[in-house]
Design an enzyme around this catalytic site. Structure first.
Site, PDB file in Angstrom:
ATOM      1  N   CYS B 176       0.801  -1.223   0.000  1.00  0.00           N
ATOM      2  CA  CYS B 176       0.000   0.000   0.000  1.00  0.00           C
ATOM      3  C   CYS B 176       0.834   1.273   0.000  1.00  0.00           C
ATOM      4  O   CYS B 176       0.286   2.367   0.078  1.00  0.00           O
ATOM      5  CB  CYS B 176      -0.977  -0.048   1.160  1.00  0.00           C
ATOM      6  SG  CYS B 176      -2.001  -1.539   1.013  1.00  0.00           S
ATOM      7  N   HIS B 307      -1.655   8.755   5.134  1.00  0.00           N
ATOM      8  CA  HIS B 307      -2.062   7.413   4.693  1.00  0.00           C
ATOM      9  C   HIS B 307      -3.495   7.183   5.165  1.00  0.00           C
ATOM     10  O   HIS B 307      -4.323   6.714   4.405  1.00  0.00           O
ATOM     11  CB  HIS B 307      -1.091   6.378   5.251  1.00  0.00           C
ATOM     12  CG  HIS B 307      -1.279   5.018   4.694  1.00  0.00           C
ATOM     13  ND1 HIS B 307      -1.169   4.748   3.349  1.00  0.00           N
ATOM     14  CD2 HIS B 307      -1.611   3.840   5.286  1.00  0.00           C
ATOM     15  CE1 HIS B 307      -1.407   3.455   3.139  1.00  0.00           C
ATOM     16  NE2 HIS B 307      -1.679   2.895   4.294  1.00  0.00           N
ATOM     17  N   HIS B 342      -9.622   2.730   0.286  1.00  0.00           N
ATOM     18  CA  HIS B 342      -8.205   2.361   0.273  1.00  0.00           C
ATOM     19  C   HIS B 342      -7.917   1.664  -1.054  1.00  0.00           C
ATOM     20  O   HIS B 342      -8.241   0.497  -1.232  1.00  0.00           O
ATOM     21  CB  HIS B 342      -7.864   1.464   1.452  1.00  0.00           C
ATOM     22  CG  HIS B 342      -6.384   1.271   1.629  1.00  0.00           C
ATOM     23  ND1 HIS B 342      -5.466   1.582   0.639  1.00  0.00           N
ATOM     24  CD2 HIS B 342      -5.661   0.827   2.674  1.00  0.00           C
ATOM     25  CE1 HIS B 342      -4.247   1.322   1.083  1.00  0.00           C
ATOM     26  NE2 HIS B 342      -4.333   0.853   2.311  1.00  0.00           N
TER      27      HIS B 342
END
Lengths: 85, 422, 357
Positions: B176, B307, B342
Site C-alpha cells: 500500500c 495514509h 483504500h
C-alpha cells in the site's frame, strides 16, 4: 441466540495450544497469550477464527481485544451466538 | 542509463522534476477534471461492490470504479487479453499523457521510465483462475494465464498501450506504499538525467482475496471509512489508478507545459518490526528522510496527505509519528480515503495527485465522513468540506504492510527561476 | 559518483542452502537432482522439479515469526540470513543503512489461490487462514528478510518477470548512488508450486522442468565498502521489445549497457544468457552467437542447469559469473529476455579470482 450447551473446553484448549504452539501444560487459565506465549495480534485473530469455524459460533470482532487468556476466551464463548448457515 | 555511472546528457547536476500530467481512475471520478471537482466537493464514492460476488461477506461496501469502458479507453491493449488492474494502469497512463499535452511520438523520441506500484497486481485474475480450477480442474490453466497473472503486466500494459520500446519498465509491489515508491523511482530517473520522462504511479483492482483478508482481520468498516474519527472502525477497500507524468523543469518550460507541482524529494524506509502493525518511530524517521531529501523544513509544509486508512492502529500511529516530527505545529492533515477508499497500490499515487491539485488549485480536500476527531489524533483534519488555501508544500504519506514506508514531498512550482518554493 | 560493488552473496538453490553448493554445482556444470515438490491442492502426484531439497520454512528458520509463512518468503529469508552470516546482529536501533530490493514474478501465487479457495469453499467467505494474511502482501518476502535482521533501509519488491533480478540489481545500485542506503541486498526469488508448474507448462510446454530458489548479492559503495569487493556493477540497461521481436531490442540493450560501462564488446570475457523458454530464449541465444565468440559464451555455467527459474533467473546468472574462477578484472555480462517483452543486460567487472574449488 446464545449457546446453551456447555463450552467444549478441551476443544478450545486444543485450538489455542495448536495456534500458539504450546504443550498442553504450558497453557493455564490466565497465562497471557501475548506476554507469556509470544503471540501477536494475528494470533488472537487466528484463535477467534478457528474457534468460530470449529465450534460453529460467531464472536463479534470487538471481542478480539478481550481474548487475552484462556479464561477470557471461555467467558466470551459463554455468550457467543451460534452460526446461522 | 548505467546503474552506477555518471549520467550522460546536456545538463550537468541533478535536474528539477515537475509533474505535468495526471491520469485518474477512482470511485469519485475518472480523469483529473472529475477527480478535482469531486475532491473539492468532498464527494464520497462508497457503494456495493459488484466486480466479484460478495455474498456472505459481513459487508459488501467498497469503492469501485464506475464508467470505465476499457475498449474505449485503451487503443492498443486488448481488454480481453489483460486483467482489470493492467487495464486501469494503461488507461490512466494514456490520460496522464493527454493531460500533459503530449503524444506517444514525443515519448518514443526520448528514453523514459515506466514504474507502476501495486498491492495485488492481477490477483483478480488468480481469483478467477481459482474459481475455474475448482469447477473444471487443471484445464483451467491455459497458455495465456501466466502472462495475464504476472504482476509485471501492469507496467508492461502501459508500455504496450503507448507503443513504447526505449523505456525501462517495472512494477513495484510494495503493497500500500507502492505508488509513492514508483514516484520516487521516476523522480530519481528524471532528476539524474537517466530518463527524459517518467510515467509513474499505482493501480489496483478490487478482488476477493484482499477483501476476504481485510474482512477476516476485522478491519473493514460497515458503512464508511472515517479517518482520524473517534468512532472509526476500519477501512473500505477500493480500486483505481493514479498515473503521473514527470519530466524535467527544463523540458516542461521549453514546451510551455502546464505544471501542477514540483516533486521535491522522497524518503523510503522499513520498520523491520512487524508484518502488519506500523511502528511510530520508524514512520517518523521516514518523514524526516523525505523532508531532508526535499530540503524542506517542517514549518514550510502546508498540508499532509496522510495514509489515513481509518483503522484504529494506523491512524493513531501515523499521527503520533507526524507529531514527533512537527511537534504541536502540525499542518492540516487529511485522509482522502474517506472519499476514495483504500485503493491499495494506487493509494499514495492518488494521494500525490490530490496533493498536486491542492497546490495547483488552492484548496484542501477534506477528510470525509467525519463526526468527531479522535483525541489521540489531535490534528485539524479539515472535516467534510474542502477549504480554500494557499498550499505551497505538501507531504504525501504511504505506509504498507511489511513496514514499507514511503513519503513524497510536492511543492508549488514557481515559473520564474530564483523564486523557487524552497 | 562511486560505483557499486558486490561484497558478498549467497543463495538457497536446488543444490542446497548457501553459496558453496550452488557455486560448486555451477562450476562443475552439474545439474541438481529432481525431486517431488511440496504437497499442494493442485499437485500432480508424480511431478518432479529442481526444488530446494527438503526445504521446509519452519525447519529452516525456526518457529518464531514463521507461522503461516509461504515458501517464497522462507527461501528469501534464508538467503538474507546466509548473505549476512558472520555479521554481528544489528544493535537496538536496527541497521538503518541497509535495505533490500527483491525481484519476484507475482509473490506466492500458490498462496494467493489457496487463500481465495478458502474464501470460496469456507462456510463463510471470511473463513480464510489468518496466519497466511501477511503473505497476501507481495512485499512479504522482502519485508520478512528485513524484519528478521532489523534492516531498516529502503525495502523494495519489484516485479518484472524474468527481468526481475536485473531490475532489482539496477534499483539497488540507484538507491546506493542516490545516497538512500549504505548497503543494499539485491536479488530475486521464485518458489516451486504446483500452480506455477501448471501455469508455466500451459504457456511453454509440458517438457519444461521447473526450478526454484533465491540468490542475493550485497552491494556497497565502491569507495567505502567494508567487505572485499568481488565484482563491480558497471551498468544495467533494460527496455521492452516489440511483441515477439526480441533480437533488435536485446542487441540494443547489450550495446547500450556496454557503452554505459565504457567497455568494448571485444573485452567481454563471459556472457551468460537467461535461457528463457520459447522464441524469447532462441532469439536471445542467437544474439549471443552474433555478439560473442564461442569461448566467451561457454566460460560460465548455463542457468538452464537449474530448470526454469523464472523471476529468480537473473540472480542465478549473477551467481554463475561470481562462481567462475579466472583473473581479476574480467568483464562479464548477463542478459535477460522475458517472453512478454522486457529485455536487459548487466555488465560487471569481476574483481577476484573466483571461488576456490
Amino acid at each position: 441466540m446464545n449457546v446453551n450447551t456447555p463450552v467444549d473446553v478441551p476443544a478450545v484448549r486444543a485450538i489455542i495450544t495448536d495456534i500458539l504452539e504450546l504443550d498442553d501444560d504450558e497453557l493455564t487459565g490466565t497465562s497471557l497469550f501475548i506476554e507469556d506465549h509470544g503471540a501477536d495480534s494475528l494470533g488472537a485473530i487466528e484463535i477467534l477464527s478457528r474457534i468460530e469455524k470449529e465450534l460453529g459460533v460467531v464472536i463479534p470482532q470487538d471481542a478480539l481485544v478481550k481474548l487475552v487468556h484462556l479464561d477470557a476466551v471461555l467467558d466470551v464463548l459463554a455468550t457467543a451466538e451460534r452460526r446461522t448457515p | 542509463m548505467s546503474a552506477a555511472g555518471i549520467p550522460a546528457g546536456p545538463v550537468a547536476g541533478p535536474r528539477r522534476v515537475v509533474l505535468t500530467g495526471c491520469g485518474v481512475l477512482s470511485s469519485i471520478g475518472n480523469g483529473v477534471a472529475e477527480f478535482t471537482t469531486a475532491l473539492r466537493a468532498g464527494r464520497v464514492g462508497t457503494g456495493d461492490i459488484t466486480v466479484f460476488d460478495t455474498t456472505g461477506f459481513p459487508s459488501r461496501r467498497g469503492h469501485q470504479v464506475h464508467g470505465f469502458d476499457a475498449a474505449t479507453a485503451l487503443h492498443r491493449v486488448r481488454p480481453e487479453h489483460s486483467g482489470r488492474a493492467t487495464q486501469f494502469a494503461a488507461a490512466a497512463a494514456r490520460m496522464a499523457l493527454d493531460d500533459a499535452g503530449l503524444d506517444e511520438a514525443w515519448l518514443r523520441e526520448r528514453r523514459g521510465t515506466v514504474v507502476v506500484g501495486t498491492t495485488d497486481g492481477e490477483v483478480g485474475e488468480l481469483d478467477l483462475l481459482t474459481r475455474s480450477a475448482l469447477a473444471i480442474g487443471l484445464g483451467a490453466f491455459t497458455g495465456a494465464a501466466l502472462s495475464r497473472t504476472a504482476t509485471g503486466s501492469l507496467a508492461l500494459g502501459v508500455v504496450r498501450e503507448l507503443g513504447l520500446s526505449d523505456v525501462e519498465s517495472s512494477t513495484i509491489a510494495t503493497a500500500c506504499a507502492a505508488g509513492n515508491y514508483a514516484i520516487g523511482a521516476g523522480f530519481d530517473a528524471v532528476r539524474s538525467g537517466r530518463s527524459a520522462w517518467a510515467l509513474v504511479g499505482g493501480a489496483d483492482a478490487l478482488n476477493r482475496k484482499t477483501f476476504a483478508g481485510f474482512a477476516r482481520l476485522g478491519l473493514v468498516a460497515p458503512d464508511e471509512c472515517r479517518p482520524f474519527d473517534a468512532d472509526r472502525v476500519g477501512l473500505l477497500t477500493g480500486e483505481g489508478a493514479g498515473l503521473l507524468l514527470l519530466e524535467s523543469e527544463e523540458s516542461a518550460l521549453a514546451r510551455g507545459a502546464h505544471i501542477y507541482a514540483e516533486v521535491l524529494g522522497y524518503g523510503l524506509n522499513c520498520d523491520a518490526s512487524h508484518p502488519t502493525t506500523p511502528e511510530e518511530n520508524s514512520v517518523a524517521r521516514c518523514i524526516r528522510l523525505a523532508l531532508e531529501s526535499a530540503s524542506v523544513k517542517p514549518d514550510e509544509v502546508d498540508l499532509i496527505s496522510a495514509h489515513g486508512t481509518g483503522t484504529r492502529t494506523n491512524d493513531t500511529t501515523e499521527i503520533a509519528a507526524i507529531r514527533q516530527v512537527y511537534g504541536d505545529e502540525v499542518p492540516r492533515t487529511v485522509g482522502v480515503k474517506g472519499m476514495i477508499g483504500h485503493t491499495m497500490g494506487a493509494a499514495s499515487a492518488l494521494g500525490a495527485i490530490a496533493s498536486a491539485l491542492a497546490i495547483r488549485h488552492g484548496f484542501i480536500p477534506p477528510t470525509a465522513n467525519h463526526r468527531s476527531t479522535d483525541p489521540d489524533c489531535p490534528v485539524d483534519v479539515v472535516p467534510n468540506a474542502s477549504v480554500p488555501a494557499d498550499v505551497r508544500i505538501v507531504q504525501n504519506n504511504g505506509l504498507a504492510f511489511g513496514g514499507n514506508n514511503a513519503v513524497v514531498l510536492l511543492g508549488r512550482h514557481e515559473s520564474h527561476r530564483g523564486e523557487s518554493v524552497r | 559518483m562511486s560505483t557499486a560493488v558486490i561484497t558478498a552473496w549467497s543463495a538457497v538453490s536446488p543444490y542446497g542452502t548457501g553459496r558453496a553448493p550452488l557455486a560448486a554445482g555451477l562450476r562443475t556444470r552439474t545439474a541438481p537432482p529432481e525431486s517431488a515438490g511440496p504437497e499442494e491442492w493442485t499437485a500432480q502426484p508424480a511431478a518432479t522439479a529442481r526444488v530446494v531439497p527438503g526445504f521446509e520454512v519452519r525447519e529452516a528458520l525456526g518457529k518464531a515469526g514463521t507461522r503461516g509463512m509461504d515458501r517464497l518468503t522462507g527461501l528469501a529469508a534464508v538467503t538474507v540470513r546466509e548473505v549476512l552470516s558472520g555479521e554481528p546482529p544489528a544493535g537496538e536501533d536496527g541497521d538503518l543503512g541497509t535495505g533490500i530490493v527483491l525481484g519476484t514474478a507475482s509473490g506466492s501465487i500458490q498462496g494467493f489461490m489457496e487463500f481465495t479457495k478458502a474464501s470460496l469453499e469456507g462456510e463463510r467467505p471470511i473463513d480464510v487462514m489468518p496466519s497466511r494474511i501477511p503473505n497476501m502482501a507481495m512485499n512479504r518476502a522482502a519485508s520478512a528478510g528485513a524484519i528478521r535482521h532489523a534492516l531498516k533501509g529502503p525495502n523494495t519488491t519489484v516485479a518484472a518477470g524474468r527481468l526481475s533480478g536485473l531490475v532489482a540489481l539496477d534499483q539497488a545500485c540507484r538507491l546506493l548512488a542516490d545516497g538512500r542506503a549504505e548497503r543494499m541486498l539485491a536479488g530475486s526469488a521464485e518458489e516451486f508450486s504446483a500452480t506455477r508448474a501448471h501455469l508455466t507448462r500451459a504457456a511453454h510446454g509440458d517438457g519444461v522442468v521447473l526450478g526454484e530458489g533465491c540468490v542475493m548479492v550485497l552491494l556497497e559503495h565502491g569507495d567505502t565498502a567494508t567487505g572485499e569487493p568481488l565484482a563491480e556493477v558497471l551498468a544495467v540497461h533494460h527496455r521492452v521489445a516489440p511483441p515477439g521481436e526480441f533480437t533488435a531490442a536485446l542487441t540494443a540493450a547489450v550495446r547500450a549497457a556496454l557503452a554505459e560501462a565504457g567497455v568494448p564488446s571485444g573485452t567481454v570475457w563471459a556472457a551468460v544468457p537467461g535461457e528463457a523458454p520459447g522464441p524469447a530464449g532462441e532469439q536471445e541465444r542467437r544474439v549471443h552467437e552474433e555478439l560473442f565468440p564461442a569461448d566467451v559464451r561457454a566460460r560460465a555455467a548455463s542457468v538452464a542447469l537449474l530448470g526454469e527459474t523464472a523471476a529468480a533467473t537473473g540472480a542465478y546468472q549473477l551467481a554463475a559469473l561470481l562462481s567462475e574462477p579466472g583473473e581479476p578484472g574480467r568483464i562479464a555480462l548477463v542478459t535477460a529476455t522475458d517472453p512478454d517483452g522486457p529485455v536487459g543486460c548487466a555488465v560487471l567487472r569481476l574483481l577476484t579470482e573466483g571461488e576456490s574449488a
